[in-house]
Design an enzyme around this catalytic site. Structure first.
Site, PDB file in Angstrom:
ATOM      1  N   GLU A   9       0.789  -1.235   0.000  1.00  0.00           N
ATOM      2  CA  GLU A   9       0.000   0.000   0.000  1.00  0.00           C
ATOM      3  C   GLU A   9       0.817   1.280   0.000  1.00  0.00           C
ATOM      4  OE1 GLU A   9       0.891  -1.844   2.603  1.00  0.00           O
ATOM      5  OE2 GLU A   9      -0.775  -1.724   3.997  1.00  0.00           O
ATOM      6  N   ASP A  82      -0.839  -4.344   4.698  1.00  0.00           N
ATOM      7  CA  ASP A  82      -0.632  -4.562   6.138  1.00  0.00           C
ATOM      8  C   ASP A  82      -1.536  -5.667   6.671  1.00  0.00           C
ATOM      9  OD1 ASP A  82       1.270  -2.595   6.153  1.00  0.00           O
ATOM     10  OD2 ASP A  82      -0.078  -1.024   6.851  1.00  0.00           O
ATOM     11  N   ASP A  84      -3.412  -5.809   9.351  1.00  0.00           N
ATOM     12  CA  ASP A  84      -4.599  -5.501  10.147  1.00  0.00           C
ATOM     13  C   ASP A  84      -5.842  -5.483   9.255  1.00  0.00           C
ATOM     14  OD1 ASP A  84      -4.242  -3.195   8.727  1.00  0.00           O
ATOM     15  OD2 ASP A  84      -3.798  -1.922  10.438  1.00  0.00           O
ATOM     16  N   GLU A  86      -7.620  -3.028   8.106  1.00  0.00           N
ATOM     17  CA  GLU A  86      -7.540  -2.037   7.030  1.00  0.00           C
ATOM     18  C   GLU A  86      -6.738  -2.601   5.862  1.00  0.00           C
ATOM     19  OE1 GLU A  86      -9.206   1.546   6.026  1.00  0.00           O
ATOM     20  OE2 GLU A  86      -9.252   0.703   8.050  1.00  0.00           O
ATOM     21  N   TYR A 287       5.426  -4.074  12.917  1.00  0.00           N
ATOM     22  CA  TYR A 287       4.219  -3.333  12.557  1.00  0.00           C
ATOM     23  C   TYR A 287       3.734  -2.469  13.716  1.00  0.00           C
ATOM     24  CZ  TYR A 287      -0.170  -2.304  10.249  1.00  0.00           C
ATOM     25  OH  TYR A 287      -1.221  -1.653   9.656  1.00  0.00           O
ATOM     26  N   ARG A 289       0.781  -0.931  14.320  1.00  0.00           N
ATOM     27  CA  ARG A 289      -0.607  -0.951  14.813  1.00  0.00           C
ATOM     28  C   ARG A 289      -0.861  -2.312  15.443  1.00  0.00           C
ATOM     29  NH1 ARG A 289      -1.732   1.735   9.709  1.00  0.00           N
ATOM     30  NH2 ARG A 289      -1.917   3.957  10.117  1.00  0.00           N
ATOM     31  N   HIS A 332       0.643  -9.915  15.746  1.00  0.00           N
ATOM     32  CA  HIS A 332       1.103 -11.023  16.591  1.00  0.00           C
ATOM     33  C   HIS A 332       2.188 -10.620  17.582  1.00  0.00           C
ATOM     34  CE1 HIS A 332      -1.223 -13.412  13.849  1.00  0.00           C
ATOM     35  NE2 HIS A 332      -0.481 -13.041  12.839  1.00  0.00           N
TER      36      HIS A 332
END
Length: 764
Positions: A9, A82, A84, A86, A287, A289, A332
């Site tokens: 993204e 990503d 998550d 989103e 990551y 978030r 995770h």
């Protein structure tokens, strides 16, 4: 045909991943979402299960065309957005828009951008998780419905151009409630008594402090207490020494990183997330978030090696943290450096600071606790049932504190000083060196800082890691909340000191009330909050908002259909919308009567006007009302009659400039100084109510000087040719000589040739 196409993204992430993959992989970026709900339409078919209608924005059409061609030319497409919800939604939208087949499309996720993580992800691809997509879709649809149905009501009932949001409105409610606590706070003071004691038999007079367990409401009571102390005897009633341990904080989650970066570096939540995103995309951290505090075995082993190498094995203690948050699903692992052996990085100063913070927090979490010795001495005073108490704390082994110490949101205004206390047996006689009674004012509640607001939202279960930054940005952008900065004020307090048999009194001063970047509601924020609370309790309820987050988690786990969840909410919500549309808002409900103007005898009111919050001195049939805008930081709910009347001091004349009066006022574009037909804007630091004549003249002359120095027109073909503004009007400046422009000629329209003609025909 290209063998493999990888779509991520962001361009920065694409650049990092490209380094790890061979020539048979092409990596491209979708630049975030490639389609979304149209901005100006609801685009949700409520009758057909709340089906959303997505569109590709105009600015993304060219990109989509390029990605379509690249996907058609590739044997396998890897969607690496990503991990998550989103990111899962972005992957799903790509499959839909690019028409990707299940057979040649693979979804891969990783929580760190390292070669090993990416190669491992490629070895175990999966398909797009439609449950995660639906959880994101449910959030998007619910928020769109709430926004689109509430906003028009606010336009009609409160003020045009307003908007509402599900999580944002609850965040505003927290800030408004805190503001009302501050407005209703009553300043009280009491006297705190602290003695400096030493053992009677100690010739060195080793002093230590102890506080009396009772506070006194008045100076007279405090004086009476000191009088009693003159003839009192003091003995140790009990001494307790307790060994204790202080444990390190777990590794960072999204919210704890936002809080700590705010406390340590004064970073806003959006700043923290922006910098963390850059570090992640460069492959420097995992990551950003995440709700998880877990660390992988690889990270745990790497931490142990670094700790042993730096401080020795006695500082190392392997520790697995578990996540308490029930809805933890975003990733995770906690936020940690991808390579623990990289203590520092290259980058901007902010990137270096944030990386170092993440590195220290991660490594410290795997260090031994600090050993602390806590001592409490209770001191008996003859003739009194109350006691003096001394507390001390000494770190006997620093452990993780050798590397890192967590900051705290609000340090208590007063703390018993922690220090080394002498070892004293019960019954030991003590002598008082001094006993001081100090007046202390009660501390009002503090406005939320961004870190504190994030902490409170998380405690209430409202929002998720990805929502905190946009929530705070939105409520500030909408004008419901603003950042408050307040200089400290001074106040006096009384201090009474007993030394020997003499009591002395002195007045001292202290600073209080300073604020930096605290979140304060605006008047419109308070009015909107009150209207929504009265009419849409379901949206503003903390428990309901937290319950919705749990529903999203159930959808993500495949336990509930997203359409069903939205349907259950929509029925009761839409009934409230219909009721609000048909209910007339009382005009006076948003007006606050402050009192009566002593000069005119007319009512003074505060309310929201067309151009913002204002006060009004009501007129009569033959006399118009007078209006004045509130100052920045003033609130309709808190302004006094005296403060309101002072707002009518403008416009005011401060003196003359030449033959013209200098008049200070506030207009459509802010505060100004006017002389004749000329206007000069006041600086943000200038208060129009107190600005002096000298300062006004300084601003006028500064503007004149700037106008003279700034050319009206320049010419690319001849840098020496300038048309300038002078004291007597525009003129031509050429090679250190000045030439008058003939009457009737407009300076800004002169061509280069016309300027030359004026120069050549002017008499020397």
């Amino acid at each position: 045909m290209q063998e493999n196409l990888v779509i991520v993204e962001s361009p920065a992430k694409a650049k990092t991943i490209e380094k790890f993959l061979g020539k048979e992989f092409v990596v491209k970026s979708s630049f975030g979402h490639i389609r979304d709900l149209p901005k100006k339409e609801l685009s949700i078919d409520i009758a057909n299960g709340f089906t959303p209608t997505y569109e590709i924005p105009d600015e993304k059409r060219k990109l989509v065309s390029e990605l379509s061609k690249a996907a058609a030319a590739a044997k396998t497409v890897w969607l690496a957005s990503d991990e998550d919800r989103e990111g899962e939604a972005i992957a799903w939208h790509l499959t839909e828009v690019l028409g990707l087949s299940v057979e040649n499309t693979k979804r891969i996720v990783f929580h760190e951008i390292t070669k090993s993580a990416i190669l491992k992800a490629i070895e175990s691809p999966r398909t797009v998780d439609i449950n995660l997509v639906n959880a994101q879709q449910a959030r998007r649809v619910l928020d769109r419905i709430v926004g689109f149905e509430l906003s028009p009501i606010l336009w009609k009932k409160v003020r045009p151009a307003l908007s509402a949001g599900r999580v944002q409105s609850v965040a505003v409610r927290l800030i408004v409630e805190r503001e009302r606590e501050i407005i209703n706070f009553k300043d009280t003071s009491s006297y705190r008594v602290v003695a400096q004691f030493y053992p009677a038999a100690d010739a060195t007079k080793m002093l230590f402090k102890a506080e009396y367990s009772q506070r006194f409401a008045t100076k007279e009571e405090a004086l009476a207490m000191l009088e009693r102390c003159k003839n009192a005897t003091f003995t140790v009633e009990g001494s307790e020494n307790k060994p204790s341990k202080r444990y390190p904080a777990p590794p960072f989650t999204t919210s704890t990183l936002q809080q700590e970066a705010g406390r340590k570096f004064s970073m806003s939540v959006s700043q923290t997330m922006s910098i963390a995103q850059k570090l992640y995309e460069r492959g420097l951290i995992t990551y950003m978030r995440t709700d998880s505090v877990n660390l992988s075995d690889l990270a745990l082993n790497a931490c142990k090696k670094e700790i042993c190498d730096m401080f020795g094995e006695k500082y190392s203690s392997r520790r697995n943290y578990t996540t308490n948050s029930k809805g933890a699903q975003e990733a995770h692992e906690a936020i940690r450096p991808t390579y623990i052996n990289n203590h520092t990085i290259e980058g901007t100063a902010a990137e270096k600071r944030l990386y170092e913070l993440i590195w220290k927090r991660t490594v410290a979490s795997q260090m031994v606790p600090a050993d602390v010795s806590r001592t409490t001495i209770t001191i008996n005073m003859s003739g009194s049932s109350e006691r003096f108490v001394a507390t001390g704390e000494v770190v006997t082994f620093d452990g993780f504190l050798h590397l890192y110490s967590e900051s705290h949101d609000e340090e208590p205004a007063e703390q018993n000083e922690t220090a080394i206390l002498p070892a004293l047996a019960d019954g030991t006689p003590l002598l008082a060196h001094t006993i001081t009674a100090t007046e202390r004012h009660a501390v009002p509640p503090m406005r939320f800082s961004e870190p504190l607001l994030v902490k409170r939202l998380e405690e209430l279960g409202i929002g998720r890691p990805s929502t905190y930054a946009p929530t705070i940005s939105t409520i500030i952008t909408r004008g419901y909340v603003e950042k408050s900065n307040k200089a400290a004020e001074k106040r006096q307090y009384t201090q009474l000191t007993l030394k020997g048999s003499n009591i002395t009194e002195k007045l001292a001063s202290e600073n209080f009330g300073a604020e930096k970047n605290r979140l304060a509601p605006t008047d419109i924020g308070m009015v909107v909050n009150d209207y929504l609370e009265q009419n849409f309790g379901i949206v503003m309820d903390y428990n309901f908002t937290a319950k919705v987050e749990k529903e999203f988690d159930r959808i993500a786990d495949g336990e509930q259909g997203w359409n069903t969840m939205i349907g259950e909410f929509y029925g009761s919500f839409h009934n409230l919308v219909n009721k609000a549309v048909s209910t007339q808002v009382e005009k006076n409900s948003q007006v606050r009567v402050l009192g009566v103007d002593p000069q005119s005898g007319h009512a003074v009111k505060a309310r929201i006007g067309r151009f913002g919050p204002m006060v009004e001195i009501e007129g009569t049939e033959g006399e118009k009302s007078r209006f004045a805008s509130l100052k920045k930081g003033q609130l309709i709910e808190a302004i006094t009659l005296e403060e309101a009347l002072s707002l009518f001091d403008l416009p005011r004349t401060v003196g003359k400039y030449g033959d013209e009066d200098i008049v200070i006022g506030i207009g459509k574009f802010g505060a100004y100084a006017r002389y004749g037909k000329n206007f000069v804007s006041l600086a943000k630091s200038d208060d129009p109510y107190t600005i002096t004549y000298e300062r006004a003249v300084e601003l006028i002359e500064s503007q004149k000087k700037m106008a003279t120095a700034m050319p009206i027109k320049t010419f690319d073909n001849d840098a020496d040719m300038l048309i300038k503004n002078g004291r007597y009007g525009a003129y031509i400046a050429y090679k250190e000589k000045n030439y008058r422009i003939p009457r009737g000629k407009k300076a800004e329209l002169l061509t280069y040739e016309e300027c030359l003609k004026i120069i050549n025909t002017t008499k020397k």
